[in-house]
Enzyme design. Structure first.
Site: not given
Ligand code: GRF
Length: 219
Positions: A13-14, A109
């Site tokens: 999702s990021n 993070h």
């Molecule tokens: C997020 O909570 C990020 O902070 C951590 O892993 C998760 C990844 O989520 N490092 P996504 O795959 O980006 O949805």
């Protein structure tokens, strides 16, 4: 234009938040490749939807971890990548990749570092009983979530939060600050001085502090 390489292991999702900012023209960058260590990562589907090149590199194909990271570095270099984005990449990055991209690897993070590094930052925050947690974008230095902090968002923890509800609230801020950090980098506004990141023209940075809600029973 800034060339980005993304490493992800799962949902992505990021990764999506960064794609969206580029497509909305809020971020002048191109994503050259998504590399995953997991062939069923949902991030791959996102790459396909947006015509982004992707590649699965199987860690089991390499006798040593360093060789796996050397392969990743080579693939990124061969595409002229300037900045590496870790977006839910579930491995500690090792020297061959860090040396290939000094001060050019970012991670997000789900806690306010240096509190609650490592896995399950949200659960650690809940278990500790903090009233405010949040998320941190930082440069990667080879330690476990130890590199210089770029930006953070503070997110309130409520008394009825579960790991899921807190994670969701934090995630919505991850999606704001990660593209913002990439944008600052793309504009040449991040300067690392020792372990501090100085943001040039700081007044233009979004305000990312959220006030905790007042519990009416306390009022
Ligand atoms: C997020 O909570 C990020 O902070 C951590 O892993 C998760 C990844 O989520 N490092 P996504 O795959 O980006 O949805």
């Amino acid at each position: 234009m800034l060339k980005i390489g993304v490493l992800a292991s799962g949902r992505g999702s990021n990764f999506q938040a960064i794609i969206d900012e580029i497509e909305n023209k809020n971020l002048k960058a191109s994503i050259e490749i998504l590399i995953t260590d997991n062939p069923s990562a949902f991030a791959i589907e996102r790459a396909e939807r947006h015509n982004i090149n992707h590649m699965f590199i199987n860690p089991e194909d390499f006798a040593a971890k360093d060789e796996f990271f050397k392969k990743i570095a080579d693939e990124l270099k061969s595409r002229g990548v300037d900045l590496v984005i870790l977006a839910g990449f579930m491995r500690i990055v090792r020297k061959p990749l860090i040396d290939a991209f000094p001060d050019r690897i970012m991670n997000i993070h789900p806690a306010l570092l240096p509190a609650f590094p490592g896995m399950h930052g949200q659960r650690q925050a809940l278990d500790y009983g903090v009233k405010i947690s949040g998320c941190t974008v930082h440069f990667v230095d080879g330690g476990m979530d130890t590199g210089p902090v770029i930006i953070q968002a503070a997110v309130p923890v409520t008394s009825d939060d579960t790991e899921d509800t807190l994670s969701e609230r934090i995630l919505s801020f991850e999606h704001k600050i990660y593209p913002e950090a990439v944008r600052l980098f793309s504009e040449g506004r991040l300067e690392i001085k020792g372990r501090k990141v100085v943001i040039k023209n700081h007044s233009a940075v979004i305000s990312n502090i959220v006030n905790p809600p007042i519990d009416e029973t306390d009022a």
